[in-house]
Design an enzyme around this catalytic site. Structure first.
Site, PDB file in Angstrom:
ATOM      1  N   SER A 223       0.839  -1.202   0.000  1.00  0.00           N
ATOM      2  CA  SER A 223       0.000   0.000   0.000  1.00  0.00           C
ATOM      3  C   SER A 223       0.870   1.246   0.000  1.00  0.00           C
ATOM      4  O   SER A 223       1.870   1.308   0.720  1.00  0.00           O
ATOM      5  CB  SER A 223      -0.899  -0.026   1.235  1.00  0.00           C
ATOM      6  OG  SER A 223      -1.627   1.164   1.327  1.00  0.00           O
ATOM      7  N   SER A 224       0.459   2.228  -0.776  1.00  0.00           N
ATOM      8  CA  SER A 224       1.275   3.424  -0.985  1.00  0.00           C
ATOM      9  C   SER A 224       1.357   4.359   0.221  1.00  0.00           C
ATOM     10  O   SER A 224       2.416   4.894   0.542  1.00  0.00           O
ATOM     11  CB  SER A 224       0.697   4.175  -2.201  1.00  0.00           C
ATOM     12  OG  SER A 224       0.987   5.524  -2.196  1.00  0.00           O
TER      13      SER A 224
ATOM     14  N   CYS B 127      -8.276   1.381  12.211  1.00  0.00           N
ATOM     15  CA  CYS B 127      -9.492   0.767  11.683  1.00  0.00           C
ATOM     16  C   CYS B 127     -10.290   0.148  12.815  1.00  0.00           C
ATOM     17  O   CYS B 127     -11.494   0.299  12.896  1.00  0.00           O
ATOM     18  CB  CYS B 127      -9.124  -0.304  10.662  1.00  0.00           C
ATOM     19  SG  CYS B 127      -7.870   0.282   9.528  1.00  0.00           S
TER      20      CYS B 127
HETATM   21  N1  PMP Z   1      -3.265  -4.622   5.927  1.00  0.00           N
HETATM   22  C1  PMP Z   1      -2.613  -4.114   6.979  1.00  0.00           C
HETATM   23  C2  PMP Z   1      -1.721  -5.000   7.779  1.00  0.00           C
HETATM   24  C3  PMP Z   1      -2.750  -2.760   7.291  1.00  0.00           C
HETATM   25  O1  PMP Z   1      -2.093  -2.255   8.350  1.00  0.00           O
HETATM   26  C4  PMP Z   1      -3.589  -1.934   6.499  1.00  0.00           C
HETATM   27  C5  PMP Z   1      -3.754  -0.444   6.793  1.00  0.00           C
HETATM   28  N2  PMP Z   1      -4.157  -0.160   8.108  1.00  0.00           N
HETATM   29  C6  PMP Z   1      -4.250  -2.522   5.409  1.00  0.00           C
HETATM   30  C7  PMP Z   1      -4.059  -3.864   5.147  1.00  0.00           C
HETATM   31  C8  PMP Z   1      -5.169  -1.723   4.525  1.00  0.00           C
HETATM   32  O2  PMP Z   1      -4.460  -0.904   3.649  1.00  0.00           O
HETATM   33  P1  PMP Z   1      -5.137   0.394   3.007  1.00  0.00           P
HETATM   34  O3  PMP Z   1      -5.270   1.404   4.097  1.00  0.00           O
HETATM   35  O4  PMP Z   1      -4.198   0.816   1.925  1.00  0.00           O
HETATM   36  O5  PMP Z   1      -6.466  -0.027   2.447  1.00  0.00           O
END
Ligand code: PMP
Length: 393
Positions: A204-205, A336
């Site tokens: 992820s960027s 999240c």
């Molecule tokens: N997987 C993990 C382990 C993460 O920490 C995150 C971001 N919190 C994501 C996936 C999701 O990535 P994105 O925010 O780019 O959708």
């Protein structure tokens, strides 16, 4: 005196670097063509995508495989999981998918949905941040079609033994595919598809100073050749038909630029991050107020940028708000998880009680952070702990 902000929440997201923002603006302004258009504007946009794919491959340390651009880590994880689950018609009820107990919601929730659809989901314990390899070995069955696990846990920084899992999978179920969510590992620990042992990798960027809303799923040549992954977003057939939708060229190109910059200074950046974390931990151990009040949740093998701290008897939300009032930004568990107001599954899987989980904050560092900031953080935390303890008495 206005106190400078201290940003210790780099695993939630990073501030994009100035170089990356300049790059983004230039591409958005000048290279506005649709890469699928046949004319010159389209061709030059397409060339930028090709270049970004090459840069990403090089940052991943490989020449092989395919980079499919997505709108972030969440979408890349969804593509890997649903795309694999529905790749073959014979993958019907009862096929097994193995994962860990501490995955990010973007892996855990798609797997809940696949469980409802009849897949047999096995979640391997990760007590103390260590994967229960015995449980993993006994879960491997000929009906296994996919293993999906993170390389680095986003809440504790635990590094999981992906290459060991991969080797065991290849022996026991050679037709299964291994997906690694490397969102928190990419540009933080050395990793390549080979060292991870992965067939698919999520990156992820915005975790590496790139723009938000862009990421990628790296997919091996073998998976593409065997049609081991199907599309979940149908439309114009972009990204080899596996992720339709006009590509976000400026964001993709800026993501590649962020990866190029991070890759070029990988050693320097990780060294700086490691120093801040080590300084904070050694000062914490000697701190007159905090040494007894705070427990560092340290996995045996940890990435340098994440530090999980339990402030005994204090709700993490309270500590987070008190720190935020002082211009110091940390997170509780994960950004999240805190939206959902759920207790973090990763911390419970680590072995923390519900009460401890509720009292745990996460610090995540970037190469811009300093030891002085770590000192300011500790003084602020000590003040918060003392003031609240006094009020309680
Ligand atoms: N997987 C993990 C382990 C993460 O920490 C995150 C971001 N919190 C994501 C996936 C999701 O990535 P994105 O925010 O780019 O959708």
């Amino acid at each position: 005196m206005i106190q400078r902000e201290i940003y210790f929440d780099n695993s939630a997201t990073t501030r994009p670097s100035k170089e990356v923002l300049t790059h983004y603006l230039r591409v958005a302004d000048e290279e506005y063509g649709n890469p699928s258009s046949k004319h010159k504007r389209g061709q030059t946009a397409r060339a930028l995508l090709t270049e970004a794919r090459k840069t990403l491959l090089s940052a991943l340390g490989t020449k092989d495989g395919h980079v499919l651009f997505t709108a972030g880590g969440t979408e890349a994880n969804n593509l890997a999981l649903f795309g694999r689950a529905y790749a073959k018609e014979r993958f019907a009820r009862g096929c097994r998918i193995i994962t860990t107990a501490g995955e990010h919601a973007s892996v855990a929730l798609p797997l809940d949905a696949l469980a409802k659809a009849g897949f047999d989901i096995v979640r391997i314990p990760t007590k103390g941040g260590a994967l229960d390899t015995e449980a993993l070995l006994s879960a491997l069955s000929p009906k296994t079609v996919l293993i999906s696990m993170m390389a680095v846990n986003n809440e504790t920084g635990a590094i999981y033994p992906t290459s060991l899992v991969s080797a065991a999978m290849r022996r026991a179920c050679p037709d299964a595919v291994f997906h690694v969510d490397a969102t928190q590992a990419f540009m933080k620990i050395p990793m390549t598809p080979k060292t991870l042992g992965a067939d698919m990798i999520t990156v992820s960027s915005h975790k590496i100073e790139g723009p938000k809303g862009v990421g990628a799923l790296w997919v091996s040549d073998a998976v593409i050749k065997n049609r081991g992954l199907s599309a979940v977003t149908l439309g114009g057939g972009q990204e080899e038909g596996l992720r339709s939708g006009t590509e976000n060229v400026p964001a993709i190109s800026a993501f590649a630029e962020a990866a190029r910059l991070a890759s070029a200074s990988f050693d320097e950046r990780t060294q700086k991050i490691r120093e801040v974390k080590e300084h904070l931990l050694s000062s914490l151990a000697l701190h007159p107020v905090l040494a007894d009040a705070v427990t560092a949740n340290l996995p045996e093998k940890a990435a340098p940028h994440i530090l999980s701290l339990t402030v005994e008897g204090f709700k993490s939300e309270t500590v987070l708000n008190d720190l935020s009032g002082r211009g110091i930004y940390v997170s509780s568990g994960s950004a999240c998880a805190s939206h959902a107001r759920n207790l973090s599954a990763a911390l419970l899987a680590f072995g923390k009680s519900e009460e401890e989980t509720d009292a745990t904050i996460r610090l995540s560092f970037s190469h811009h952070n300093t030891k002085e900031e770590a000192d300011v953080f500790l003084s602020a935390l000590a003040e918060i702990v003392e003031t609240r303890a006094r009020v309680r008495r």
